[in-house]
Design a protein around this motif. Sequence first.
Motif, PDB file in Angstrom:
ATOM      1  N   GLY A  48       1.882   0.425  -5.409  1.00  0.00           N
ATOM      2  CA  GLY A  48       1.032   0.434  -4.225  1.00  0.00           C
ATOM      3  C   GLY A  48      -0.374   0.915  -4.523  1.00  0.00           C
ATOM      4  O   GLY A  48      -1.362   0.376  -4.010  1.00  0.00           O
ATOM      5  N   THR A  49      -0.472   1.933  -5.382  1.00  0.00           N
ATOM      6  CA  THR A  49      -1.784   2.443  -5.786  1.00  0.00           C
ATOM      7  C   THR A  49      -2.566   1.386  -6.559  1.00  0.00           C
ATOM      8  O   THR A  49      -3.779   1.230  -6.375  1.00  0.00           O
ATOM      9  N   ILE A  96      -4.072  -1.088  -4.174  1.00  0.00           N
ATOM     10  CA  ILE A  96      -5.277  -0.544  -3.539  1.00  0.00           C
ATOM     11  C   ILE A  96      -6.457  -0.611  -4.492  1.00  0.00           C
ATOM     12  O   ILE A  96      -7.583  -0.981  -4.107  1.00  0.00           O
ATOM     13  N   GLN A  97      -6.223  -0.267  -5.766  1.00  0.00           N
ATOM     14  CA  GLN A  97      -7.291  -0.310  -6.764  1.00  0.00           C
ATOM     15  C   GLN A  97      -7.843  -1.722  -6.925  1.00  0.00           C
ATOM     16  O   GLN A  97      -9.058  -1.921  -7.049  1.00  0.00           O
ATOM     17  N   LEU A 115      -7.871  -3.999  -4.675  1.00  0.00           N
ATOM     18  CA  LEU A 115      -8.606  -4.364  -3.462  1.00  0.00           C
ATOM     19  C   LEU A 115     -10.055  -3.911  -3.514  1.00  0.00           C
ATOM     20  O   LEU A 115     -10.934  -4.517  -2.903  1.00  0.00           O
ATOM     21  N   VAL A 172       0.830  -1.211   0.000  1.00  0.00           N
ATOM     22  CA  VAL A 172       0.000   0.000   0.000  1.00  0.00           C
ATOM     23  C   VAL A 172       0.867   1.264   0.000  1.00  0.00           C
ATOM     24  O   VAL A 172       0.517   2.266   0.622  1.00  0.00           O
TER      25      VAL A 172
END
Length: 198
Positions: free
Chosen positions: A146-147, A150-151, A153, A89
């Motif tokens: 990391g982005t 998150i996307q 997820l 993340v």
Amino acid sequence: MIRMSAEERRVYFKQLLPYLKTSLAIFGIGMAIGLIVVSHFPETAERFESSVIGFVGIFRGLSKLELAAAIFLNNALKTLLAILLGGLVAIIPAILLFANGIALGVVFSLSTQARGLWLSLLSIVPHGVLELPAVFLGTSIGLMIGTKVIQRLFGPAETTIASELVRGLRFFLTVILPLLLVAALVEAFLTSALVSPR
């Protein structure tokens, strides 16, 4: 295939730009805090300086070529870790940027007080113009990966994390590593000669 064409590098760099701006912002905040620490908490700054001096002491006694190799391996490993651990993340690259910003702020401020602005700039600028952009590019890759994590997820993503990691590593090998290598050689041979011409 490891090699990236000039067009691939251009497209990838364009995708990295928003994350590069974020990297610069995090580093800048860290550096500002480092300057504030020196101004308002001198005892903390002195302890911090002692730890930095202790780390630098590891490289004492090395030949210029050995010093260049040690600097290169240290920076390359940290930058690679920022990329590989960016999937957590984006926390690791952000911490690396913030901590390095504080360190540079403290060391540069104390160096300016002790040796003056000109000599302090000479100790950073020659290799820093290559080393810092290389590190920023590496942390930007980590932030982008990391982005993407998150996307994924929270919904479907356009690409897989594995493919993003492969692209990041290819950019690291073809663009960042050469920059770090030249920066290390400049620091070992040129910067040391400018700062301590003997």
